[in-house]
Design a protein around this motif. Structure first.
Motif, PDB file in Angstrom:
ATOM      1  N   ASN A   1     -19.277  66.201 -90.625  1.00  0.00           N
ATOM      2  CA  ASN A   1     -19.587  66.931 -89.404  1.00  0.00           C
ATOM      3  C   ASN A   1     -19.147  68.375 -89.640  1.00  0.00           C
ATOM      4  OD1 ASN A   1     -20.296  67.505 -86.742  1.00  0.00           O
ATOM      5  ND2 ASN A   1     -18.333  66.796 -85.923  1.00  0.00           N
ATOM      6  N   HIS A   2     -20.092  69.259 -89.924  1.00  0.00           N
ATOM      7  CA  HIS A   2     -19.735  70.629 -90.318  1.00  0.00           C
ATOM      8  C   HIS A   2     -20.839  71.598 -89.939  1.00  0.00           C
ATOM      9  CE1 HIS A   2     -22.103  70.834 -94.304  1.00  0.00           C
ATOM     10  NE2 HIS A   2     -22.418  69.686 -93.751  1.00  0.00           N
ATOM     11  N   ARG A   3     -20.521  72.887 -90.005  1.00  0.00           N
ATOM     12  CA  ARG A   3     -21.461  73.939 -89.683  1.00  0.00           C
ATOM     13  C   ARG A   3     -21.344  75.043 -90.738  1.00  0.00           C
ATOM     14  NH1 ARG A   3     -20.471  74.559 -83.096  1.00  0.00           N
ATOM     15  NH2 ARG A   3     -21.139  72.416 -82.535  1.00  0.00           N
ATOM     16  N   PRO A   4     -22.213  75.050 -91.734  1.00  0.00           N
ATOM     17  CA  PRO A   4     -22.108  76.043 -92.801  1.00  0.00           C
ATOM     18  C   PRO A   4     -22.083  77.492 -92.315  1.00  0.00           C
ATOM     19  CG  PRO A   4     -23.636  74.318 -93.423  1.00  0.00           C
ATOM     20  CD  PRO A   4     -23.283  74.064 -91.992  1.00  0.00           C
ATOM     21  N   LYS A   5     -22.760  77.778 -91.228  1.00  0.00           N
ATOM     22  CA  LYS A   5     -22.775  79.140 -90.701  1.00  0.00           C
ATOM     23  C   LYS A   5     -21.554  79.447 -89.850  1.00  0.00           C
ATOM     24  CE  LYS A   5     -26.690  79.848 -92.690  1.00  0.00           C
ATOM     25  NZ  LYS A   5     -26.688  80.613 -93.974  1.00  0.00           N
ATOM     26  N   GLN A   6     -20.765  78.418 -89.550  1.00  0.00           N
ATOM     27  CA  GLN A   6     -19.496  78.572 -88.845  1.00  0.00           C
ATOM     28  C   GLN A   6     -18.424  77.810 -89.627  1.00  0.00           C
ATOM     29  OE1 GLN A   6     -21.569  77.270 -84.888  1.00  0.00           O
ATOM     30  NE2 GLN A   6     -19.674  78.309 -84.293  1.00  0.00           N
TER      31      GLN A   6
ATOM     32  N   ARG B   1     -14.628  70.826 -87.210  1.00  0.00           N
ATOM     33  CA  ARG B   1     -15.267  70.359 -88.454  1.00  0.00           C
ATOM     34  C   ARG B   1     -14.437  69.267 -89.109  1.00  0.00           C
ATOM     35  NH1 ARG B   1     -12.163  74.663 -89.511  1.00  0.00           N
ATOM     36  NH2 ARG B   1     -10.908  74.713 -91.422  1.00  0.00           N
ATOM     37  N   ASP B   2     -15.089  68.378 -89.833  1.00  0.00           N
ATOM     38  CA  ASP B   2     -14.360  67.472 -90.713  1.00  0.00           C
ATOM     39  C   ASP B   2     -13.718  68.281 -91.827  1.00  0.00           C
ATOM     40  OD1 ASP B   2     -15.062  65.228 -89.264  1.00  0.00           O
ATOM     41  OD2 ASP B   2     -16.800  64.755 -90.534  1.00  0.00           O
ATOM     42  N   ARG B   3     -12.552  67.862 -92.260  1.00  0.00           N
ATOM     43  CA  ARG B   3     -11.843  68.559 -93.341  1.00  0.00           C
ATOM     44  C   ARG B   3     -12.045  67.815 -94.656  1.00  0.00           C
ATOM     45  NH1 ARG B   3     -11.285  70.927 -88.341  1.00  0.00           N
ATOM     46  NH2 ARG B   3      -9.573  72.449 -88.326  1.00  0.00           N
ATOM     47  N   LEU B   4     -12.400  68.573 -95.695  1.00  0.00           N
ATOM     48  CA  LEU B   4     -12.568  67.985 -97.023  1.00  0.00           C
ATOM     49  C   LEU B   4     -11.603  68.658 -97.985  1.00  0.00           C
ATOM     50  CD1 LEU B   4     -14.008  66.169 -99.061  1.00  0.00           C
ATOM     51  CD2 LEU B   4     -15.754  67.946 -99.318  1.00  0.00           C
ATOM     52  N   PHE B   5     -10.621  67.890 -98.447  1.00  0.00           N
ATOM     53  CA  PHE B   5      -9.651  68.384 -99.417  1.00  0.00           C
ATOM     54  C   PHE B   5     -10.097  67.949-100.816  1.00  0.00           C
ATOM     55  CE2 PHE B   5      -7.388  68.524 -95.517  1.00  0.00           C
ATOM     56  CZ  PHE B   5      -6.335  69.419 -95.662  1.00  0.00           C
ATOM     57  N   LEU B   6      -9.961  68.858-101.771  1.00  0.00           N
ATOM     58  CA  LEU B   6     -10.265  68.547-103.167  1.00  0.00           C
ATOM     59  C   LEU B   6      -8.972  68.600-103.950  1.00  0.00           C
ATOM     60  CD1 LEU B   6     -12.178  67.971-105.510  1.00  0.00           C
ATOM     61  CD2 LEU B   6     -12.594  70.436-105.689  1.00  0.00           C
ATOM     62  N   SER B   7      -8.484  67.447-104.371  1.00  0.00           N
ATOM     63  CA  SER B   7      -7.212  67.398-105.087  1.00  0.00           C
ATOM     64  C   SER B   7      -7.374  67.771-106.552  1.00  0.00           C
ATOM     65  CB  SER B   7      -6.595  66.003-104.960  1.00  0.00           C
ATOM     66  OG  SER B   7      -5.307  65.971-105.537  1.00  0.00           O
ATOM     67  N   ASN B   8      -8.373  67.194-107.218  1.00  0.00           N
ATOM     68  CA  ASN B   8      -8.615  67.530-108.630  1.00  0.00           C
ATOM     69  C   ASN B   8      -9.464  68.802-108.689  1.00  0.00           C
ATOM     70  OD1 ASN B   8     -10.536  65.773-107.442  1.00  0.00           O
ATOM     71  ND2 ASN B   8     -11.395  65.218-109.420  1.00  0.00           N
TER      72      ASN B   8
ATOM     73  N   LEU C   1     -12.576  75.807 -97.556  1.00  0.00           N
ATOM     74  CA  LEU C   1     -12.040  75.186 -98.768  1.00  0.00           C
ATOM     75  C   LEU C   1     -10.791  74.376 -98.442  1.00  0.00           C
ATOM     76  CD1 LEU C   1     -12.437  77.819-101.651  1.00  0.00           C
ATOM     77  CD2 LEU C   1     -13.759  75.737-101.231  1.00  0.00           C
ATOM     78  N   GLU C   2     -10.143  74.693 -97.336  1.00  0.00           N
ATOM     79  CA  GLU C   2      -9.018  73.956 -96.755  1.00  0.00           C
ATOM     80  C   GLU C   2      -7.710  74.097 -97.522  1.00  0.00           C
ATOM     81  OE1 GLU C   2      -9.848  73.283 -93.948  1.00  0.00           O
ATOM     82  OE2 GLU C   2     -11.923  72.660 -93.960  1.00  0.00           O
ATOM     83  N   THR C   3      -7.759  74.063 -98.849  1.00  0.00           N
ATOM     84  CA  THR C   3      -6.507  74.111 -99.600  1.00  0.00           C
ATOM     85  C   THR C   3      -6.743  74.710-100.984  1.00  0.00           C
ATOM     86  OG1 THR C   3      -4.626  72.782-100.368  1.00  0.00           O
ATOM     87  CG2 THR C   3      -6.794  71.807-100.594  1.00  0.00           C
ATOM     88  N   THR C   4      -5.691  75.284-101.535  1.00  0.00           N
ATOM     89  CA  THR C   4      -5.703  75.731-102.926  1.00  0.00           C
ATOM     90  C   THR C   4      -5.226  74.561-103.781  1.00  0.00           C
ATOM     91  OG1 THR C   4      -5.257  78.020-102.305  1.00  0.00           O
ATOM     92  CG2 THR C   4      -4.710  77.371-104.569  1.00  0.00           C
ATOM     93  N   SER C   5      -5.961  74.251-104.824  1.00  0.00           N
ATOM     94  CA  SER C   5      -5.555  73.114-105.649  1.00  0.00           C
ATOM     95  C   SER C   5      -5.621  73.465-107.133  1.00  0.00           C
ATOM     96  CB  SER C   5      -6.425  71.882-105.366  1.00  0.00           C
ATOM     97  OG  SER C   5      -7.779  72.137-105.595  1.00  0.00           O
ATOM     98  N   GLY C   6      -4.823  72.810-107.870  1.00  0.00           N
ATOM     99  CA  GLY C   6      -4.712  73.021-109.308  1.00  0.00           C
ATOM    100  C   GLY C   6      -3.800  71.973-109.890  1.00  0.00           C
ATOM    101  N   PRO C   7      -2.504  71.949-109.467  1.00  0.00           N
ATOM    102  CA  PRO C   7      -1.599  70.896-109.950  1.00  0.00           C
ATOM    103  C   PRO C   7      -2.079  69.526-109.494  1.00  0.00           C
ATOM    104  CG  PRO C   7      -0.380  72.724-108.964  1.00  0.00           C
ATOM    105  CD  PRO C   7      -1.816  72.941-108.634  1.00  0.00           C
ATOM    106  N   LEU C   8      -2.369  68.656-110.430  1.00  0.00           N
ATOM    107  CA  LEU C   8      -2.917  67.355-110.076  1.00  0.00           C
ATOM    108  C   LEU C   8      -1.867  66.478-109.386  1.00  0.00           C
ATOM    109  CD1 LEU C   8      -5.025  66.641-113.284  1.00  0.00           C
ATOM    110  CD2 LEU C   8      -5.852  67.330-111.026  1.00  0.00           C
TER     111      LEU C   8
ATOM    112  N   ARG D   1     -12.474  63.973 -88.892  1.00  0.00           N
ATOM    113  CA  ARG D   1     -11.990  63.145 -89.989  1.00  0.00           C
ATOM    114  C   ARG D   1     -11.471  64.032 -91.120  1.00  0.00           C
ATOM    115  NH1 ARG D   1     -12.201  58.234 -89.356  1.00  0.00           N
ATOM    116  NH2 ARG D   1     -11.396  57.990 -91.462  1.00  0.00           N
ATOM    117  N   VAL D   2     -10.546  63.496 -91.885  1.00  0.00           N
ATOM    118  CA  VAL D   2      -9.995  64.181 -93.050  1.00  0.00           C
ATOM    119  C   VAL D   2     -10.363  63.372 -94.288  1.00  0.00           C
ATOM    120  CG1 VAL D   2      -7.912  65.014 -94.201  1.00  0.00           C
ATOM    121  CG2 VAL D   2      -8.081  65.103 -91.690  1.00  0.00           C
ATOM    122  N   TYR D   3     -11.008  64.029 -95.246  1.00  0.00           N
ATOM    123  CA  TYR D   3     -11.397  63.398 -96.508  1.00  0.00           C
ATOM    124  C   TYR D   3     -10.626  64.069 -97.645  1.00  0.00           C
ATOM    125  CZ  TYR D   3     -15.509  61.711 -93.902  1.00  0.00           C
ATOM    126  OH  TYR D   3     -16.330  61.124 -92.985  1.00  0.00           O
TER     127      TYR D   3
END
Length: 280
Positions: free
Chosen positions: A54-59, A65-72, A116-123, A145-147
């Motif tokens: 559930n997101h809005r690319p223009k907003q 919005r749903d949050r998508l975290f990228l750990s790797n 982008l929600e978070t800065t990631s690098g350290p696995l 939701r949080v993914y």
């Protein structure tokens, strides 16, 4: 405006294949980066951005919005390409990957781009961040939701399992971890480094609902991800996505070599030709 979801499975497959083509071109333009991991996650990122989130690319900073975290974070090039195709920013920005001053760095940096929600690098750190966010969201009675996307190799890290324990203990059913289970780490197969099996049982033992899926089957991905929270709620959700590292380019598939490498010369031409045939 809300993002118009793509419901047609064939169209989702075509979008994912087109995204793989742009990914290869972007990496070659940058002259460095990770190839195989991002290729293997193209279908999952496409499913999330074009059908599930559930997101809005223009907003991009929309509060609900749903949050998508990228750990790797090293696989972030595939996220950039999918975001560009979804309309977050112009596709021409893809030519700036890893360039000085670019918003598209080799690992995601939260301050450079909204959503982008978070800065990631350290696995091993991403699931802890996502778990804390999901816990706070529940305290504030937020409905999004949080993914969190994480790698199989990150399960070698103790702080990752601390997050699994924390989320299970608190019953964070607004949280979903999606594990890229391609079974290859940076330098060797997972089973040779630290065998994770029985993988699903370990997550269940920490209080999570678990579903295993084919990470390249859009019908299956859509079905499972639309059923969240799994089993009616009360527990966090783990989706173990069985993927093929390097998916779409046959000479990269299931090969340790391509974790760090980008195609060069004839390799690049061969990769593009194969993806174009797949698209056709």
């Amino acid at each position: 405006m809300p993002f118009k979801k793509v419901e047609d499975i064939k169209k989702l497959r075509l979008i994912a294949n087109n995204i793989r083509q742009d990914l290869i071109k972007m990496l070659v333009k940058a002259g460095s980066g990770h190839s195989a991991g991002p290729l293997g996650m193209a279908d999952i990122f496409t499913a999330l951005y074009f059908n599930i989130l559930n997101h809005r690319p223009k907003q991009p900073s929309w509060e609900d919005r749903d949050r998508l975290f990228l750990s790797n974070g090293h696989i972030v090039p595939i996220r950039y390409v999918v975001m560009a195709h979804a309309g977050y920013f112009p596709k021409r920005w893809l030519n700036t990957l890893r360039k000085y001053g670019s918003k598209l760095q080799g690992h995601p940096e939260r301050v450079r781009m909204p959503s982008l929600e978070t800065t990631s690098g350290p696995l091993g750190s991403g699931l802890a961040q996502a778990s804390g966010y999901a816990y706070a969201a529940r305290m504030d009675n937020k409905k999004f939701r949080v993914y969190c996307i994480c790698s199989d190799g990150e399960h070698d890290a103790g702080n990752h399992w601390e997050a699994v324990l924390f989320a299970g203990h608190h019953g964070l059913d607004n949280l979903t971890a999606i594990v890229d289970y391609n079974k290859i780490q940076s330098l060797a197969p997972v089973e040779e480094t630290l065998d994770l099996e029985p993988f699903g049982d370990k997550w269940r033992a920490f209080g999570w609902n678990v579903a295993a899926v084919d990470g390249h089957d859009h019908s299956e991905l859509r079905r499972v991800l639309n059923e969240l929270p799994l089993d009616g709620g009360g527990k966090p959700n783990c989706i173990i996505a069985n993927t093929v590292k390097g998916k779409g380019v046959s000479f990269m598939e299931n090969t340790v070599l391509w974790h760090y490498r980008i195609p060069q010369g004839e390799e690049y031409q061969a990769a593009v030709r194969e993806l174009e045939r797949n698209y056709a």
